[in-house]
Design an enzyme around this catalytic site. Structure first.
Site, mmCIF file in Angstrom:
data_model
loop_
_atom_site.group_PDB
_atom_site.id
_atom_site.type_symbol
_atom_site.label_atom_id
_atom_site.label_comp_id
_atom_site.label_asym_id
_atom_site.label_seq_id
_atom_site.Cartn_x
_atom_site.Cartn_y
_atom_site.Cartn_z
ATOM 1 N N HIS A 151 -5.156 5.102 -1.820
ATOM 2 C CA HIS A 151 -4.401 5.413 -0.607
ATOM 3 C C HIS A 151 -3.153 4.534 -0.511
ATOM 4 O O HIS A 151 -2.060 4.983 -0.141
ATOM 5 C CB HIS A 151 -5.326 5.192 0.598
ATOM 6 C CG HIS A 151 -4.627 5.283 1.914
ATOM 7 N ND1 HIS A 151 -4.326 4.163 2.662
ATOM 8 C CD2 HIS A 151 -4.155 6.345 2.616
ATOM 9 C CE1 HIS A 151 -3.706 4.550 3.775
ATOM 10 N NE2 HIS A 151 -3.606 5.859 3.767
ATOM 11 N N GLU A 159 -0.534 5.825 -2.758
ATOM 12 C CA GLU A 159 0.107 7.016 -2.165
ATOM 13 C C GLU A 159 1.262 6.582 -1.237
ATOM 14 O O GLU A 159 2.371 7.105 -1.316
ATOM 15 C CB GLU A 159 -0.940 7.815 -1.379
ATOM 16 C CG GLU A 159 -0.390 8.983 -0.584
ATOM 17 C CD GLU A 159 -0.955 9.036 0.826
ATOM 18 O OE1 GLU A 159 -0.164 8.998 1.772
ATOM 19 O OE2 GLU A 159 -2.203 9.093 1.002
ATOM 20 N N HIS A 160 0.988 5.586 -0.383
ATOM 21 C CA HIS A 160 2.049 5.093 0.509
ATOM 22 C C HIS A 160 3.240 4.578 -0.289
ATOM 23 O O HIS A 160 4.390 4.881 0.017
ATOM 24 C CB HIS A 160 1.515 3.944 1.366
ATOM 25 C CG HIS A 160 0.913 4.406 2.659
ATOM 26 N ND1 HIS A 160 1.378 3.993 3.875
ATOM 27 C CD2 HIS A 160 -0.122 5.249 2.918
ATOM 28 C CE1 HIS A 160 0.657 4.539 4.843
ATOM 29 N NE2 HIS A 160 -0.261 5.310 4.283
ATOM 30 N N GLU A 183 -2.917 1.530 10.292
ATOM 31 C CA GLU A 183 -3.578 2.827 10.071
ATOM 32 C C GLU A 183 -5.103 2.639 10.079
ATOM 33 O O GLU A 183 -5.830 3.434 10.674
ATOM 34 C CB GLU A 183 -3.113 3.421 8.738
ATOM 35 C CG GLU A 183 -3.646 4.831 8.515
ATOM 36 C CD GLU A 183 -3.120 5.483 7.230
ATOM 37 O OE1 GLU A 183 -2.260 4.880 6.556
ATOM 38 O OE2 GLU A 183 -3.592 6.588 6.911
#
Lengths: 422, 424
Positions: free
Chosen positions: A68, A71-72, A143
Site C-alpha cells: 500500500h 502504491e502511494h 489514513e
C-alpha cells in the site's frame, strides 16, 4: 503477440486479450457506443505478499503495509506527481491496494490515449528517496487512523486476526504506524523490482477504443524487461482457528458483527468454485432465503446484513456481516441452517432463483465500463476467460452447490463483535 | 433526446431510448412538499412499498420473484430536493433477449413495480402492522447507525446546524421521535396523499419503451382524483439558522471538521455553472486549492474537499484532521477561499477544473442510474438541460465569474467531531 477474441452468444460484446512476450497480460473490451473509458494497470501484489523470493534467492520478509505504501509513492516522480499530469487532461485517476492486488486506474471521456500513456509511464517510473519515503509516513498514518475509526473495517480484521495464525490476510492492508516506520527506499525498490515486473502485471481497458491499435500502443510503451519467477511464501493453514470469539468497544449505535467459517484452502479457488459458493451464500442467507426472512421477522438483523465468499491465495472464508442486538443468536441460526441444508438438501426453486439472479447480475455488469474493466482484472489475475462465468452459470447444477455446502465445518467459525461504547 | 409524455394531471413520463444497456430502468419519482410533520411518513414509505405488496406479501416472496426475473432489482429512497421531498421506487431489469427460457422479463417486472406502487399490502385503510413495525425497526437502526460512519455523520450534523428548524435541516432519515409517531394509518394517508397530490415523474431508460407502461400509469392515475398537485413556485432563499460553531467529542482516533458556507443566489443554469467551477477549483479534484495546499503541501488533513449543493445554495468543506491541526486547517481552508475570491488560482487549476467537470458530465449518459438521477433532480427546471447543454455553459465560465461566485461565499457553520480531550 498472439491475440484471442472472446464473444458470447447472448451478449454483443467483443473482448480481445493478448500476452506480450515479457508476460504482460492485456484485456480490452470495445464499447463503441459509449463515451466513457476506463483503464487499469495493475500487479498481482497486495498486502498478503509479505515474504517472497525471485528465482533461487532466499526469501525476503518485508514490513506489513508496504504494498500500500508503494502504491502511494508511485504517484510521485522526480518532476511532479501523476495526479498533476492527469489534471491536465480532465481524467479522474486513482489507485487501490487490496489483499492480493495493487491497481492504478483512470476514467475519462476525452483524450483516452494520452491518459493511457500517462498511466503506463508513471507506473513504470518509480522514484523513491529516503526523504520522500519519510514524508509519506504522516499521510499514511492519518489514513490508518481513519480506518481505526471505521467499525466495519475493524470488525473484519478482528475476525481475520482471530481466524488465521500465520496467513498475512490477518494484517491490515495499510499496516500499522509502527510497521510502516520500517519502510525504506531500498525496500520499496526491492518490492517494485519483484512485483512490478510485466510478467506479474496486467492492463485492462473498457471503452470506446479499438483493441488492435491499443495493443500496439501498450506494447510500445512497456519497457523491455525480462520475465522473472516470483515465489510467494506459502501461508496456507488448516481449518483450526485461534479464537472463536473476539470483541471490542467503539462509537457505534448497536453491535456490529462479522461471522465467518474458515475453509481449508491451498492456492486459489477456481472460478467455478467461487460461483458455486457465491450462489450458496444467496441460498443460505440472501434475500430469497428462509433464514433471512426468519432473522428479519425476529428483529435479529436489519438491511445491513450481507454475506460474501471471501477468498484469495491460501485463504477462504464463508463470511456474514451485519448489525444485531444479539450477534450470537444470528450465528447460531446460520450454523443451524447450514446443518439443515446439509441434511435436507437445497430446494430446487431456491437454487434456480439464486442462479438466475447471479446470471442477470453478471450480464448487468456489461452496462458499465468501470465494472467491465474491473471484471477483466479478475480474469487477468486468475487466468479465466471473460465470459466463462456465464457459461458456468448456464450449466450449473444444484448438486455442485451442495458439494460446496458440504465443505463448511461449523466448528471452524469465528464471531467478531464491535459493541457500543455507550 | 428524451421524449416527454403527459400521462395525467401532474404526471409526466420521460422515455430515454438507449439501446446500449442490457437492462431497462423504470423509476417512479414522487415530489411532495418538504414538511416536518409529514417527513418521517414519506421517508419510511418507499422502504415499505419496496418490501412487499398485495401480490407478494413477504419480502422473501418478492425477492424470489426478482431472482427469477434474472436478478431484477428494486431500489427505494426519499431525498430532500429544494423545498420538496422526492420519493423514488425504481426497477432495473434485464432485457428480454437475455432470457434463458425465452420468457419475457421486462413486462413482468414492470407489472411487479406497478403493483408495489399502486397495490401495497394493506389491512383496511392502513398498512399492515407487522410490515410497519419491521420497517420502523430498520429505519430506527438507520437513524441510529448514522454515527457508525463518522464522515457522513459529521456532514449531517453540519447540515442540521445550518438549517436549524427548517425542514431541510432534518436528518436524512428523520428523527427517532417523529418515526415513533408513524402508524399504519398515517402511512396509508401519506401514500394516498402522495398518489393524489404529488407531482409524478416516471423515467424509463432502455432500448424500447415497455409496451403499455405509460398507458397503464395513465390509467392508474386517471382513476385517482388528482388535486392540489405539488407545483414549483420558484427558487426560495434558504432559511438558515443562526451561524454557529460546535465541537462534539467522541472516542475517535481522527477528527472531522466540516465547514458549511452559503453561496448566495443559485437560480439559473448559468450561475450554477459558475458555482460548479468555483467549488471544484476550491476543493474538487486533486488539482484543487484544498487538495494541493491543505492536504499535500501542509499535510494537515487526510482528506479535504468541498461539495456544492445547488438545490440549497450551500457548500460543505469536509476534512479528516488530527485534533491538534484542526484550528490551523480551518484557518488554511478560509485562506484558500480568499485565494479564490482574489483570483489567485492558477490558469492550470482553472483549466483542469473545466476539463474535469466536462469530462464527468460527458460520462453521465453512460450510466442508467446517472441519467435517471440527472433528470429526476431537474424536473422543476422548465426546459430540461441535457449534460451536453451544461457542458457548453461550463466551457464559457470565465475566471472573473469564478471570482464573483467566490465573493458570494460566506462561512456559516463550523462543526467538528474530535477525540476526547483526555485521549490526546
Amino acid at each position: 503477440m498472439i491475440k484471442t477474441t472472446y464473444s458470447d452468444a447472448k451478449l454483443s460484446e467483443r473482448i480481445v486479450s493478448a500476452t506480450l512476450p515479457n508476460g504482460l497480460k492485456i484485456f480490452i473490451a470495445e464499447k463503441p457506443d459509449f463515451k466513457s473509458n476506463f483503464a487499469v494497470f495493475g500487479t498481482k501484489y497486495g498486502s498478503i505478499d509479505t515474504a517472497f523470493s525471485v528465482g533461487d534467492e532466499p526469501y525476503t520478509a518485508v514490513p506489513e503495509g508496504i504494498a500500500h505504501y508503494l502504491e502511494h509513492k508511485l504517484f510521485e516522480s522526480e518532476d511532479g506527481d501523476a495526479f498533476t499530469r492527469f489534471s491536465a487532461t480532465g481524467a479522474s485517476a486513482n489507485a487501490f491496494t487490496s489483499f492480493d492486488r495493487t491497481c492504478y486506474l483512470f476514467g475519462c471521456a476525452d483524450r483516452f490515449e494520452e491518459n493511457l500513456d500517462i498511466l503506463l509511464d508513471f507506473v513504470q517510473s518509480p522514484y523513491f528517496t529516503e526523504q520522500t519515503v519519510q514524508k509519506e509516513q504522516g499521510i499514511i498514518g492519518q489514513e490508518i487512523r481513519m480506518y481505526d475509526d471505521s467499525p466495519n473495517w475493524c470488525v473484519l480484521f478482528n475476525m481475520l486476526e482471530a481466524m488465521y495464525e500465520n496467513h498475512p490476510v490477518r494484517i491490515d492492508i495499510a499496516g500499522t504506524v509502527e510497521s510502516i516506520s520500517h519502510i525504506t527506499a531500498d525496500l520499496l525498490y526491492k518490492c517494485y523490482d519483484t512485483f512490478y515486473n510485466p510478467s506479474n502485471m496486467f492492463v485492462c481497458i473498457a471503452g470506446n477504443v479499438k483493441a488492435d491499435e491499443l495493443m500496439k500502443r501498450i506494447e510500445k510503451a512497456i519497457k523491455p524487461t525480462a520475465p522473472i519467477v516470483v515465489n510467494r511464501a506459502d501461508f496456507s493453514e488448516g481449518t483450526d482457528v485461534k479464537c472463536r470469539y473476539v470483541e471490542k468497544r467503539m462509537e457505534v449505535a448497536k453491535p456490529i458483527f462479522c461471522f465467518g467459517f474458515k475453509e481449508q484452502c491451498e492456492g486459489e479457488r477456481t472460478l467455478k468454485e467461487r460461483i458455486e459458493s457465491g450462489i450458496l451464500m444467496d441460498v443460505l442467507a440472501g434475500g430469497i432465503s428462509p433464514l433471512y426472512e426468519s432473522l428479519t421477522d425476529k428483529g435479529l438483523i436489519n438491511d445491513e446484513f450481507d454475506s460474501e465468499y471471501f477468498n484469495g491465495n491460501g485463504y477462504s472464508v464463508v463470511l456474514f456481516q451485519g448489525e444485531s442486538d444479539d450477534p450470537q443468536a444470528v450465528c447460531d441460526a446460520i450454523s443451524a441452517e447450514i446443518e439443515r441444508l446439509k441434511r435436507d438438501g437445497i430446494p430446487q426453486e431456491l437454487f434456480e432463483a439464486a442462479r438466475k439472479g447471479t446470471y442477470g447480475m453478471a450480464i448487468k455488469g456489461y452496462n458499465n465500463v468501470e465494472t467491465i474493466a474491473m471484471n477483466l482484472v479478475d480474469c487477468a489475475m486468475a487466468g479465466f476467460g471473460p465470459f466463462d462465468d456465464l457459461e458456468i452459470l448456464r450449466n450449473l447444477k444444484k448438486e455442485d452447490v451442495e458439494a460446496r455446502l458440504a465443505l463448511i465445518n461449523t466448528e471452524s467459525s469465528v464471531l467478531s463483535v464491535i459493541l457500543p461504547k455507550r | 433526446m428524451p421524449q416527454k409524455f403527459n400521462l395525467a394531471s401532474g404526471v409526466d413520463g420521460l422515455f430515454i431510448e438507449d439501446s446500449r444497456f442490457n437492462t431497462t430502468l423504470i423509476s417512479f419519482n414522487f415530489y411532495v412538499p418538504l414538511r416536518k410533520e409529514t417527513y418521517s411518513d414519506y421517508a419510511l414509505l418507499p422502504y415499505l412499498l419496496s418490501s412487499c405488496c398485495d401480490e407478494c406479501k413477504t419480502f422473501r416472496e418478492l425477492n424470489t420473484r426478482l431472482g427469477n426475473l434474472y436478478g431484477a432489482t428494486i431500489s427505494a429512497n426519499a431525498i430532500k430536493l429544494l423545498d420538496f421531498q422526492c420519493i423514488s421506487v425504481s426497477l432495473s431489469v434485464l432485457n428480454d433477449r437475455f432470457s434463458i427460457d425465452g420468457k419475457s422479463i421486462v413486462a413482468s417486472a414492470a407489472e411487479l413495480l406497478a403493483s408495489l406502487v399502486f397495490a401495497p399490502s394493506l389491512s383496511d385503510d392502513a398498512f399492515r402492522e407487522a410490515d410497519v413495525e419491521r420497517e420502523r425497526a430498520q429505519m430506527l437502526d438507520r437513524i441510529r447507525g448514522e454515527i457508525n460512519n463518522k464522515r457522513g455523520y459529521a456532514r449531517g450534523r453540519a447540515l442540521s446546524l445550518m438549517f436549524g428548524d427548517d425542514p431541510y435541516g432534518l436528518p436524512r432519515f428523520g428523527t427517532e421521535e417523529d418515526l415513533m409517531k408513524v402508524t399504519g394509518e398515517s402511512l396509508f394517508s401519506a401514500w394516498s396523499r402522495m398518489l393524489r397530490e404529488a407531482y409524478v415523474h416516471i423515467n424509463v431508460i432502455g432500448e424500447k419503451l415497455p409496451e403499455g407502461i405509460f398507458s397503464a400509469a395513465s390509467a392508474a392515475f386517471s382513476a385517482i382524483h388528482r388535486e392540489n398537485v405539488t407545483a414549483f413556485s420558484g427558487y426560495n432563499m434558504p432559511n438558515f439558522a443562526e451561524p454557529t460553531t460546535e465541537c462534539e467529542r467522541m472516542d475517535v482516533k481522527q477528527g472531522k471538521l466540516v465547514m458549511g458556507f452559503s453561496l448566495g443566489r443559485v437560480d439559473s443554469e448559468k450561475n450554477t455553472s459558475d458555482i460548479m467551477v468555483m467549488s471544484d477549483i476550491f476543493g474538487g479534484g486533486p488539482y484543487s486549492r484544498l487538495f494541493t495546499h491543505v492536504r499535500e503541501k501542509l499535510s494537515l488533513c487526510y482528506y479535504c474537499s468541498c461539495t456544492a449543493l445547488r438545490s440549497k445554495a450551500i457548500m460543505l468543506v469536509d476534512s479528516g484532521v488530527e485534533a491538534e491541526n484542526a484550528e490551523k486547517a480551518q484557518k488554511e481552508i478560509l485562506g484558500q477561499l480568499e485565494v479564490m475570491k482574489n483570483g489567485e488560482f492558477s490558469d492550470d487549476q482553472f483549466n483542469s477544473s473545466i476539463r474535469s467537470i466536462c469530462d464527468s458530465l460527458k460520462s453521465i449518459g453512460d450510466s442508467q442510474g446517472g441519467i435517471n438521477a440527472w433528470y429526476a433532480s431537474r424536473v422543476f427546471d422548465g426546459s430540461v438541460a441535457t449534460p451536453e447543454d451544461v457542458i457548453e455553459t461550463v466551457k464559457k465560465v470565465t475566471r472573473e465569474e469564478v471570482m464573483a461566485a467566490a465573493k458570494q461565499v460566506m462561512l456559516h457553520t463550523v462543526y467538528s467531531l474530535m477525540p476526547q480531550e483526555d485521549a490526546k
